[in-house]
Design a protein around this motif. Structure first.
Motif, PDB file in Angstrom:
ATOM      1  N   LEU A   1       0.934  -1.080  -0.074  1.00 34.46           N
ATOM      2  CA  LEU A   1      -0.104   0.015   0.042  1.00 34.46           C
ATOM      3  C   LEU A   1       0.864   1.269   0.012  1.00 34.46           C
ATOM      4  CD1 LEU A   1      -2.572  -1.069   2.724  1.00 34.46           C
ATOM      5  CD2 LEU A   1      -2.892  -1.213   0.076  1.00 34.46           C
ATOM      6  N   ALA A   2       0.648   1.978  -0.935  1.00 33.71           N
ATOM      7  CA  ALA A   2       1.659   3.324  -0.950  1.00 33.71           C
ATOM      8  C   ALA A   2       1.434   4.314  -0.058  1.00 33.71           C
ATOM      9  CB  ALA A   2       1.285   3.977  -2.327  1.00 33.71           C
ATOM     10  N   ALA A   3       2.474   5.146   0.254  1.00 31.28           N
ATOM     11  CA  ALA A   3       2.238   5.981   1.482  1.00 31.28           C
ATOM     12  C   ALA A   3       1.009   7.036   1.133  1.00 31.28           C
ATOM     13  CB  ALA A   3       3.525   6.564   1.673  1.00 31.28           C
ATOM     14  N   PRO A   4       0.211   7.454   2.052  1.00 29.87           N
ATOM     15  CA  PRO A   4      -0.841   8.531   1.639  1.00 29.87           C
ATOM     16  C   PRO A   4      -0.249   9.797   1.414  1.00 29.87           C
ATOM     17  CG  PRO A   4      -1.056   7.825   3.882  1.00 29.87           C
ATOM     18  CD  PRO A   4       0.072   6.959   3.306  1.00 29.87           C
ATOM     19  N   LYS A   5      -0.758  10.394   0.614  1.00 30.43           N
ATOM     20  CA  LYS A   5      -0.172  11.884   0.275  1.00 30.43           C
ATOM     21  C   LYS A   5      -0.818  12.805   1.361  1.00 30.43           C
ATOM     22  CE  LYS A   5       0.497  15.165  -3.585  1.00 30.43           C
ATOM     23  NZ  LYS A   5       0.046  15.475  -4.966  1.00 30.43           N
ATOM     24  N   GLN A   6       0.105  13.588   2.046  1.00 26.94           N
ATOM     25  CA  GLN A   6      -0.334  14.489   3.199  1.00 26.94           C
ATOM     26  C   GLN A   6      -0.807  15.789   2.666  1.00 26.94           C
ATOM     27  OE1 GLN A   6       2.218  14.675   6.705  1.00 26.94           O
ATOM     28  NE2 GLN A   6       1.121  16.109   7.480  1.00 26.94           N
ATOM     29  N   ARG A   7      -1.927  16.416   3.107  1.00 32.20           N
ATOM     30  CA  ARG A   7      -2.385  17.503   2.547  1.00 32.20           C
ATOM     31  C   ARG A   7      -1.525  18.759   3.405  1.00 32.20           C
ATOM     32  NH1 ARG A   7      -8.883  17.463   2.989  1.00 32.20           N
ATOM     33  NH2 ARG A   7      -9.089  15.490   2.090  1.00 32.20           N
ATOM     34  N   GLY A   8      -1.582  19.784   2.811  1.00 35.76           N
ATOM     35  CA  GLY A   8      -0.821  21.112   3.431  1.00 35.76           C
ATOM     36  C   GLY A   8      -1.812  21.573   4.520  1.00 35.76           C
ATOM     37  N   LEU A   9      -0.959  21.985   5.719  1.00 34.89           N
ATOM     38  CA  LEU A   9      -1.832  22.326   6.865  1.00 34.89           C
ATOM     39  C   LEU A   9      -1.836  23.858   7.064  1.00 34.89           C
ATOM     40  CD1 LEU A   9      -1.138  19.503   9.220  1.00 34.89           C
ATOM     41  CD2 LEU A   9      -3.250  19.579   7.915  1.00 34.89           C
ATOM     42  N   ARG A  10      -1.374  24.583   6.185  1.00 32.29           N
ATOM     43  CA  ARG A  10      -1.263  26.040   6.216  1.00 32.29           C
ATOM     44  C   ARG A  10      -2.206  26.700   6.544  1.00 32.29           C
ATOM     45  NH1 ARG A  10       4.004  28.001   2.941  1.00 32.29           N
ATOM     46  NH2 ARG A  10       5.262  25.905   3.138  1.00 32.29           N
ATOM     47  N   LEU A  11      -3.213  26.417   5.776  1.00 36.94           N
ATOM     48  CA  LEU A  11      -4.763  27.338   5.829  1.00 36.94           C
ATOM     49  C   LEU A  11      -5.127  26.999   7.308  1.00 36.94           C
ATOM     50  CD1 LEU A  11      -6.539  29.004   4.595  1.00 36.94           C
ATOM     51  CD2 LEU A  11      -7.817  27.082   3.458  1.00 36.94           C
ATOM     52  N   ARG A  12      -5.223  25.674   7.678  1.00 35.42           N
ATOM     53  CA  ARG A  12      -5.704  25.646   9.155  1.00 35.42           C
ATOM     54  C   ARG A  12      -4.923  25.994   9.969  1.00 35.42           C
ATOM     55  NH1 ARG A  12      -7.204  18.878   8.515  1.00 35.42           N
ATOM     56  NH2 ARG A  12      -8.471  19.483   6.582  1.00 35.42           N
ATOM     57  N   GLU A  13      -3.679  26.255  10.124  1.00 37.46           N
ATOM     58  CA  GLU A  13      -2.676  26.750  11.062  1.00 37.46           C
ATOM     59  C   GLU A  13      -2.916  28.181  11.088  1.00 37.46           C
ATOM     60  OE1 GLU A  13       1.967  27.017  12.145  1.00 37.46           O
ATOM     61  OE2 GLU A  13       1.451  25.487  10.764  1.00 37.46           O
ATOM     62  N   LEU A  14      -3.051  28.672  10.082  1.00 37.39           N
ATOM     63  CA  LEU A  14      -3.386  30.283   9.922  1.00 37.39           C
ATOM     64  C   LEU A  14      -4.681  30.607  10.634  1.00 37.39           C
ATOM     65  CD1 LEU A  14      -2.396  32.976   8.686  1.00 37.39           C
ATOM     66  CD2 LEU A  14      -3.551  32.340   6.473  1.00 37.39           C
ATOM     67  N   SER A  15      -5.731  29.828  10.207  1.00 41.17           N
ATOM     68  CA  SER A  15      -6.915  30.110  10.736  1.00 41.17           C
ATOM     69  C   SER A  15      -6.863  29.870  12.355  1.00 41.17           C
ATOM     70  CB  SER A  15      -7.940  28.896  10.236  1.00 41.17           C
ATOM     71  OG  SER A  15      -8.110  29.245   8.699  1.00 41.17           O
ATOM     72  N   VAL A  16      -6.284  29.022  12.794  1.00 35.24           N
ATOM     73  CA  VAL A  16      -6.123  28.828  14.261  1.00 35.24           C
ATOM     74  C   VAL A  16      -5.184  30.077  14.707  1.00 35.24           C
ATOM     75  CG1 VAL A  16      -4.948  27.373  16.223  1.00 35.24           C
ATOM     76  CG2 VAL A  16      -6.233  26.269  14.386  1.00 35.24           C
ATOM     77  N   TRP A  17      -4.323  30.546  14.273  1.00 31.03           N
ATOM     78  CA  TRP A  17      -3.555  31.613  14.746  1.00 31.03           C
ATOM     79  C   TRP A  17      -4.342  32.969  14.879  1.00 31.03           C
ATOM     80  CZ3 TRP A  17       0.346  31.826  17.847  1.00 31.03           C
ATOM     81  CH2 TRP A  17       1.070  30.663  18.105  1.00 31.03           C
ATOM     82  N   LEU A  18      -5.163  33.102  13.644  1.00 36.43           N
ATOM     83  CA  LEU A  18      -6.047  34.397  13.686  1.00 36.43           C
ATOM     84  C   LEU A  18      -7.094  34.405  14.517  1.00 36.43           C
ATOM     85  CD1 LEU A  18      -6.403  34.687   9.680  1.00 36.43           C
ATOM     86  CD2 LEU A  18      -5.315  36.103  11.071  1.00 36.43           C
ATOM     87  N   LEU A  19      -7.833  32.979  14.859  1.00 38.43           N
ATOM     88  CA  LEU A  19      -8.657  33.077  15.813  1.00 38.43           C
ATOM     89  C   LEU A  19      -7.931  33.042  17.383  1.00 38.43           C
ATOM     90  CD1 LEU A  19     -11.554  32.021  16.659  1.00 38.43           C
ATOM     91  CD2 LEU A  19     -10.923  30.006  16.784  1.00 38.43           C
ATOM     92  N   LEU A  20      -6.892  32.872  17.588  1.00 30.66           N
ATOM     93  CA  LEU A  20      -6.215  32.994  19.035  1.00 30.66           C
ATOM     94  C   LEU A  20      -6.082  34.543  18.944  1.00 30.66           C
ATOM     95  CD1 LEU A  20      -3.746  30.211  19.274  1.00 30.66           C
ATOM     96  CD2 LEU A  20      -5.577  30.562  20.515  1.00 30.66           C
TER      97      LEU A  20
END
Length: 129
Positions: free
Chosen positions: A94-113
């Motif tokens: 089974l091939a390794a899954p491709k991980q999605r970028g988390l930049r948008l989520r991280e940016l959203s959390v920082w803005l919320l904080l």
């Protein structure tokens, strides 16, 4: 996705990523994986995805395949199984899954904080005044 690692034969060391099923392996030019090794038939075997079974392998006609040194005509595949047919050996992974970028989520959390912290400072300012 699935990876096929060729362990022995003329193309040993090659890795093929399987993205579409059914995936046919054999000597003929129309197969998705063409192997020109001794004992490999024109249309030797096919890898499929069955809804309730998972990944399966089936031989075409009277072709021979051994999965982990056990002769089979059809079987369910597990991660790391070694398929031997003719003089070729391949490994099913089974091939390794491709991980999605988390930049948008991280940016959203920082803005919320930042917004929550700013609102708290505003409340403290209003209470002190």
């Amino acid at each position: 996705m699935v990876q096929i690692c060729i362990l022995s034969g003329k193309t040993a060391g090659d890795v093929h990523v399987v993205r579409r099923f059914p995936f046919r392996i054999g000597r003929a030019a129309g197969n998705e994986l063409q192997m020109d090794d001794d004992g490999v038939w024109d249309n030797h075997l096919v890898l499929e995805v069955q809804k309730n079974e998972g990944f399966t392998v089936k031989t075409i006609s009277d072709a021979f395949v051994a999965i982990n040194e056990q002769p089979q005509t059809a079987a369910r595949l597990r991660n790391g199984d070694i398929l031997s047919f003719g003089s070729a050996k391949i490994q099913f992974w089974l091939a390794a899954p491709k991980q999605r970028g988390l930049r948008l989520r991280e940016l959203s959390v920082w803005l919320l904080l930042i917004l929550v912290t700013g609102f708290q400072f505003f409340l403290i300012y209003c209470l002190v005044k």
